[in-house]
Design a protein around this motif. Sequence first.
Motif, PDB file in Angstrom:
ATOM      1  N   ALA A 125       0.798  -1.223   0.000  1.00 10.14           N
ATOM      2  CA  ALA A 125       0.000   0.000   0.000  1.00 10.14           C
ATOM      3  C   ALA A 125       0.833   1.278   0.000  1.00 10.14           C
ATOM      4  O   ALA A 125       0.533   2.188  -0.745  1.00 10.14           O
ATOM      5  CB  ALA A 125      -0.970  -0.014   1.167  1.00 10.14           C
ATOM      6  N   PRO A 126       1.897   1.397   0.782  1.00 16.76           N
ATOM      7  CA  PRO A 126       2.672   2.639   0.752  1.00 16.76           C
ATOM      8  C   PRO A 126       3.433   2.838  -0.570  1.00 16.76           C
ATOM      9  O   PRO A 126       3.845   3.931  -0.883  1.00 16.76           O
ATOM     10  CB  PRO A 126       3.664   2.496   1.901  1.00 16.76           C
ATOM     11  CG  PRO A 126       3.155   1.398   2.746  1.00 16.76           C
ATOM     12  CD  PRO A 126       2.323   0.531   1.867  1.00 16.76           C
ATOM     13  N   GLN A 127       3.610   1.782  -1.357  1.00 13.97           N
ATOM     14  CA  GLN A 127       4.383   1.883  -2.583  1.00 13.97           C
ATOM     15  C   GLN A 127       3.534   2.198  -3.810  1.00 13.97           C
ATOM     16  O   GLN A 127       4.066   2.340  -4.896  1.00 13.97           O
ATOM     17  CB  GLN A 127       5.140   0.576  -2.817  1.00 13.97           C
ATOM     18  CG  GLN A 127       6.098   0.256  -1.687  1.00 13.97           C
ATOM     19  CD  GLN A 127       6.628  -1.158  -1.802  1.00 13.97           C
ATOM     20  OE1 GLN A 127       6.157  -1.944  -2.607  1.00 13.97           O
ATOM     21  NE2 GLN A 127       7.618  -1.479  -0.984  1.00 13.97           N
ATOM     22  N   ILE A 128       2.239   2.297  -3.663  1.00 15.70           N
ATOM     23  CA  ILE A 128       1.365   2.592  -4.792  1.00 15.70           C
ATOM     24  C   ILE A 128       1.590   4.045  -5.206  1.00 15.70           C
ATOM     25  O   ILE A 128       1.497   4.948  -4.376  1.00 15.70           O
ATOM     26  CB  ILE A 128      -0.117   2.363  -4.423  1.00 15.70           C
ATOM     27  CG1 ILE A 128      -0.354   0.894  -4.120  1.00 15.70           C
ATOM     28  CG2 ILE A 128      -1.029   2.837  -5.549  1.00 15.70           C
ATOM     29  CD1 ILE A 128      -1.739   0.597  -3.613  1.00 15.70           C
ATOM     30  N   PRO A 129       1.892   4.267  -6.484  1.00 18.55           N
ATOM     31  CA  PRO A 129       2.112   5.655  -6.903  1.00 18.55           C
ATOM     32  C   PRO A 129       0.789   6.422  -6.959  1.00 18.55           C
ATOM     33  O   PRO A 129      -0.227   5.893  -7.415  1.00 18.55           O
ATOM     34  CB  PRO A 129       2.709   5.507  -8.300  1.00 18.55           C
ATOM     35  CG  PRO A 129       2.250   4.188  -8.782  1.00 18.55           C
ATOM     36  CD  PRO A 129       2.088   3.326  -7.568  1.00 18.55           C
ATOM     37  N   HIS A 130       0.827   7.611  -6.477  1.00 15.15           N
ATOM     38  CA  HIS A 130      -0.360   8.462  -6.490  1.00 15.15           C
ATOM     39  C   HIS A 130      -0.048   9.695  -7.324  1.00 15.15           C
ATOM     40  O   HIS A 130       1.048  10.246  -7.259  1.00 15.15           O
ATOM     41  CB  HIS A 130      -0.751   8.877  -5.071  1.00 15.15           C
ATOM     42  CG  HIS A 130      -1.210   7.726  -4.236  1.00 15.15           C
ATOM     43  ND1 HIS A 130      -2.445   7.157  -4.373  1.00 15.15           N
ATOM     44  CD2 HIS A 130      -0.579   7.023  -3.259  1.00 15.15           C
ATOM     45  CE1 HIS A 130      -2.576   6.165  -3.517  1.00 15.15           C
ATOM     46  NE2 HIS A 130      -1.449   6.056  -2.831  1.00 15.15           N
ATOM     47  N   ARG A 131      -1.033  10.088  -8.130  1.00 11.38           N
ATOM     48  CA  ARG A 131      -0.857  11.282  -8.949  1.00 11.38           C
ATOM     49  C   ARG A 131      -1.587  12.440  -8.287  1.00 11.38           C
ATOM     50  O   ARG A 131      -2.619  12.267  -7.646  1.00 11.38           O
ATOM     51  CB  ARG A 131      -1.416  11.050 -10.349  1.00 11.38           C
ATOM     52  CG  ARG A 131      -0.615  10.041 -11.135  1.00 11.38           C
ATOM     53  CD  ARG A 131      -1.102   9.978 -12.566  1.00 11.38           C
ATOM     54  NE  ARG A 131      -2.356   9.279 -12.691  1.00 11.38           N
ATOM     55  CZ  ARG A 131      -2.493   8.059 -13.205  1.00 11.38           C
ATOM     56  NH1 ARG A 131      -1.438   7.403 -13.635  1.00 11.38           N
ATOM     57  NH2 ARG A 131      -3.673   7.502 -13.288  1.00 11.38           N
ATOM     58  N   SER A 132      -1.056  13.612  -8.538  1.00 13.12           N
ATOM     59  CA  SER A 132      -1.695  14.805  -8.002  1.00 13.12           C
ATOM     60  C   SER A 132      -2.910  15.160  -8.850  1.00 13.12           C
ATOM     61  O   SER A 132      -3.108  14.631  -9.945  1.00 13.12           O
ATOM     62  CB  SER A 132      -0.703  15.973  -8.000  1.00 13.12           C
ATOM     63  OG  SER A 132      -0.405  16.348  -9.333  1.00 13.12           O
ATOM     64  N   ARG A 133      -3.701  16.068  -8.351  1.00 11.62           N
ATOM     65  CA  ARG A 133      -4.873  16.530  -9.097  1.00 11.62           C
ATOM     66  C   ARG A 133      -4.450  17.156 -10.414  1.00 11.62           C
ATOM     67  O   ARG A 133      -5.094  16.942 -11.439  1.00 11.62           O
ATOM     68  CB  ARG A 133      -5.650  17.538  -8.249  1.00 11.62           C
ATOM     69  CG  ARG A 133      -6.832  18.178  -8.944  1.00 11.62           C
ATOM     70  CD  ARG A 133      -7.664  18.980  -7.942  1.00 11.62           C
ATOM     71  NE  ARG A 133      -8.491  20.011  -8.479  1.00 11.62           N
ATOM     72  CZ  ARG A 133      -9.491  19.872  -9.327  1.00 11.62           C
ATOM     73  NH1 ARG A 133      -9.752  18.697  -9.803  1.00 11.62           N
ATOM     74  NH2 ARG A 133     -10.223  20.891  -9.717  1.00 11.62           N
ATOM     75  N   ALA A 134      -3.369  17.912 -10.405  1.00 10.93           N
ATOM     76  CA  ALA A 134      -2.878  18.546 -11.631  1.00 10.93           C
ATOM     77  C   ALA A 134      -2.458  17.497 -12.662  1.00 10.93           C
ATOM     78  O   ALA A 134      -2.747  17.639 -13.860  1.00 10.93           O
ATOM     79  CB  ALA A 134      -1.712  19.474 -11.311  1.00 10.93           C
ATOM     80  N   GLU A 135      -1.796  16.437 -12.211  1.00 14.63           N
ATOM     81  CA  GLU A 135      -1.398  15.370 -13.139  1.00 14.63           C
ATOM     82  C   GLU A 135      -2.609  14.647 -13.715  1.00 14.63           C
ATOM     83  O   GLU A 135      -2.638  14.324 -14.907  1.00 14.63           O
ATOM     84  CB  GLU A 135      -0.477  14.374 -12.425  1.00 14.63           C
ATOM     85  CG  GLU A 135       0.886  14.932 -12.093  1.00 14.63           C
ATOM     86  CD  GLU A 135       1.684  14.015 -11.175  1.00 14.63           C
ATOM     87  OE1 GLU A 135       2.920  14.023 -11.300  1.00 14.63           O
ATOM     88  OE2 GLU A 135       1.076  13.306 -10.348  1.00 14.63           O
ATOM     89  N   GLU A 136      -3.608  14.413 -12.883  1.00 16.20           N
ATOM     90  CA  GLU A 136      -4.837  13.774 -13.364  1.00 16.20           C
ATOM     91  C   GLU A 136      -5.543  14.643 -14.391  1.00 16.20           C
ATOM     92  O   GLU A 136      -6.032  14.154 -15.410  1.00 16.20           O
ATOM     93  CB  GLU A 136      -5.786  13.468 -12.198  1.00 16.20           C
ATOM     94  CG  GLU A 136      -5.338  12.345 -11.311  1.00 16.20           C
ATOM     95  CD  GLU A 136      -5.373  10.986 -12.000  1.00 16.20           C
ATOM     96  OE1 GLU A 136      -6.151  10.799 -12.942  1.00 16.20           O
ATOM     97  OE2 GLU A 136      -4.613  10.108 -11.565  1.00 16.20           O
ATOM     98  N   LEU A 137      -5.591  15.946 -14.133  1.00 15.10           N
ATOM     99  CA  LEU A 137      -6.217  16.853 -15.096  1.00 15.10           C
ATOM    100  C   LEU A 137      -5.427  16.909 -16.402  1.00 15.10           C
ATOM    101  O   LEU A 137      -6.018  16.998 -17.485  1.00 15.10           O
ATOM    102  CB  LEU A 137      -6.361  18.252 -14.496  1.00 15.10           C
ATOM    103  CG  LEU A 137      -7.491  18.414 -13.478  1.00 15.10           C
ATOM    104  CD1 LEU A 137      -7.428  19.784 -12.829  1.00 15.10           C
ATOM    105  CD2 LEU A 137      -8.841  18.194 -14.118  1.00 15.10           C
ATOM    106  N   ASP A 138      -4.100  16.871 -16.306  1.00 12.20           N
ATOM    107  CA  ASP A 138      -3.281  16.841 -17.519  1.00 12.20           C
ATOM    108  C   ASP A 138      -3.572  15.594 -18.353  1.00 12.20           C
ATOM    109  O   ASP A 138      -3.672  15.661 -19.578  1.00 12.20           O
ATOM    110  CB  ASP A 138      -1.789  16.886 -17.170  1.00 12.20           C
ATOM    111  CG  ASP A 138      -1.313  18.278 -16.809  1.00 12.20           C
ATOM    112  OD1 ASP A 138      -2.067  19.248 -17.037  1.00 12.20           O
ATOM    113  OD2 ASP A 138      -0.184  18.391 -16.294  1.00 12.20           O
TER     114      ASP A 138
END
Length: 144
Positions: A16-29
């Motif tokens: 679970a701690p190794q799952i990459p998370h994208r920021s809101r800005a990256e998701e919008l891009d």
Amino acid sequence: MYEPIRTKSVHTTAAAPQIPHRSRAEELDIRLATQLTALLTVTDELHALASRTDGTAADGAALAAAAERIAEQVARLSGGHYPLRAEPTDGGAAPRAAALHQRAHTLAEHTLALATTRNDTAVTALAAERVAAHAAPLPDLATA
């Protein structure tokens, strides 16, 4: 009365701690690049249709220029990776062109909404231009 649980839950993942998370800005891009790629595909279809039918050379040139500008924005949003361009389908007539313009208009509106949310002025201007360009050939549905 009940025996306490002594093992870890099967719902707890070790990674679970190794799952990459994208920021809101990256998701919008990502969403904006996806919308622009869809708009690019429809624009390429319209360009191919204009070159096969009796469309003016100015229409074809305008669509080709718009497609290149859309591809540049997709590349900018995708870290420099230009989108794959699909080969336009064969065939079509005026009803197909009207349907493609309607689809392009809808995609440009969605792109405009995303670009406004993202505060991306370059894509906002491009999307607004494409909304206006694809609104002109649309029939007035209120009178139809």
